[in-house]
Design an enzyme around this catalytic site. Structure first.
Site, PDB file in Angstrom:
ATOM      1  N   HIS A  16       0.864  -1.176   0.000  1.00 48.54           N
ATOM      2  CA  HIS A  16       0.000   0.000   0.000  1.00 48.54           C
ATOM      3  C   HIS A  16       0.908   1.236   0.000  1.00 48.54           C
ATOM      4  CE1 HIS A  16      -3.965   1.803   1.745  1.00 48.54           C
ATOM      5  NE2 HIS A  16      -3.298   2.716   1.064  1.00 48.54           N
ATOM      6  N   GLU A  66      -2.544  -1.717  -3.313  1.00 42.02           N
ATOM      7  CA  GLU A  66      -3.682  -0.968  -2.773  1.00 42.02           C
ATOM      8  C   GLU A  66      -3.361   0.512  -2.778  1.00 42.02           C
ATOM      9  OE1 GLU A  66      -4.531  -3.923   1.022  1.00 42.02           O
ATOM     10  OE2 GLU A  66      -3.807  -1.898   1.325  1.00 42.02           O
ATOM     11  N   HIS A  80      -8.284  -6.136   6.798  1.00 45.51           N
ATOM     12  CA  HIS A  80      -8.130  -5.171   7.896  1.00 45.51           C
ATOM     13  C   HIS A  80      -8.454  -5.813   9.229  1.00 45.51           C
ATOM     14  CE1 HIS A  80      -7.019  -1.185   9.117  1.00 45.51           C
ATOM     15  NE2 HIS A  80      -6.913  -0.858   7.852  1.00 45.51           N
TER      16      HIS A  80
HETATM   17  N1  PXP Z   1      -6.795  -3.915   3.249  1.00 45.88           N
HETATM   18  C1  PXP Z   1      -6.617  -2.578   3.156  1.00 45.88           C
HETATM   19  C2  PXP Z   1      -7.386  -1.822   2.132  1.00 45.88           C
HETATM   20  C3  PXP Z   1      -5.705  -1.906   3.995  1.00 45.88           C
HETATM   21  O1  PXP Z   1      -5.539  -0.591   3.890  1.00 45.88           O
HETATM   22  C4  PXP Z   1      -4.962  -2.654   4.939  1.00 45.88           C
HETATM   23  C5  PXP Z   1      -3.967  -1.969   5.810  1.00 45.88           C
HETATM   24  O2  PXP Z   1      -2.962  -1.418   5.030  1.00 45.88           O
HETATM   25  C6  PXP Z   1      -5.184  -4.043   5.002  1.00 45.88           C
HETATM   26  C7  PXP Z   1      -6.117  -4.649   4.157  1.00 45.88           C
HETATM   27  C8  PXP Z   1      -4.445  -4.911   5.974  1.00 45.88           C
HETATM   28  O3  PXP Z   1      -4.846  -4.598   7.280  1.00 45.88           O
HETATM   29  P1  PXP Z   1      -4.030  -5.150   8.517  1.00 45.88           P
HETATM   30  O4  PXP Z   1      -2.660  -4.526   8.474  1.00 45.88           O
HETATM   31  O5  PXP Z   1      -4.838  -4.711   9.713  1.00 45.88           O
HETATM   32  O6  PXP Z   1      -3.959  -6.644   8.368  1.00 45.88           O
END
Ligand code: PXP
Length: 245
Positions: A48, A75, A195
């Site tokens: 990301h 992302e 997330h």
């Molecule tokens: N999906 C998205 C769109 C995110 O922004 C993030 C965090 O960067 C994640 C998934 C992964 O989340 P986590 O780090 O809490 O596993």
């Protein structure tokens, strides 16, 4: 008998870059960690990149793209810089998130009703690269028709509310997610999730949501790796996702 498929695990390596950036050198080496995640069984790598490059840098994205062999998922908010990066890298999947540049982490899905035409134009542009597109979405079945109209291939369900409600009442926490996933499947959209997923809440999500195709996990997986080691941790996450148990 039809083979039972489990959701794919895509490891988000942003936290590895955060650790590296804390000292300015190249330790830990983000590319090496990504290659090791693949070697230990991860089926994808997620990054990301943010405009201030405070964790993953644009140069990391180019290096990862040239070297990893599993699914590469990028992302981000579709700024002009982000879109140009996508056009250069041509990843397998692009996940669009609506977060403004300086937020700590993604904290909401798209309002697909309000941003439908912006998303539609953006997705048309991304699809010219050959990438599959996914859009980050809150668990609300009413958003599915406008999500579908954007031309996206998949949605990524924002699982923060599931994760925070899971300990209190798993069935209640997952209910809006199952309703949204069902509406998405009926509309012909694929379903990813991400997330705050971790070793406590992941198996239940995988078992309950039959159509779930992929999860992207960063924070908890990297934290668990401090205690269990990266190889064991990835095996534990794969086991939690496994539906054929
Ligand atoms: N999906 C998205 C769109 C995110 O922004 C993030 C965090 O960067 C994640 C998934 C992964 O989340 P986590 O780090 O809490 O596993």
């Amino acid at each position: 008998m039809a083979e039972i498929t489990s959701p794919k695990l895509s490891v988000n390596v942003n936290k590895i870059a955060t650790l590296r950036n804390a000292r300015g050198g190249n330790n830990p080496n983000v590319l090496q960690v990504a290659l090791d995640c693949e070697r230990f069984g991860a089926q994808g790598i997620t990054v990301h990149p943010r405009p201030d490059e405070r964790h993953i840098r644009y140069t990391d994205v180019l290096e990862l793209s040239a070297n990893i062999s599993t699914e590469f998922n990028i992302e981000g908010y579709p700024s002009e810089d982000f879109l140009q990066l996508i056009e250069k890298v041509k990843p397998h999947q692009v996940t669009l998130v609506p977060d403004p540049p300086h937020v700590l982490t993604s904290n909401a899905g798209w309002d697909t009703l309000q941003h439908q035409s912006f998303l539609e134009l953006t997705i048309q542009r991304i699809k010219q690269t050959g990438a599959r597109v996914s859009i980050f979405l809150d668990p609300n079945p009413l958003l599915i028709a406008s999500a579908k109209a954007t031309g996206t291939d998949r949605i990524e369900l924002y699982t923060e509310a599931y994760a925070s409600g899971y300990h209190h009442d798993p069935a209640q926490a997952i209910a809006p997610y199952l309703a949204t996933a069902k509406a998405a499947a009926e509309a012909g959209l694929g379903v990813n999730a991400g997330h705050d997923l971790d070793l406590h809440n992941l198996a239940y999500l995988s078992q309950q949501m039959a159509g779930l195709q992929e999860v992207s996990i960063g924070h908890a997986l990297v934290c668990d790796a401090l205690y269990y080691g990266l190889q064991n941790t990835i095996q534990l996450y794969l086991r939690a996702l496994n539906r054929s148990k």
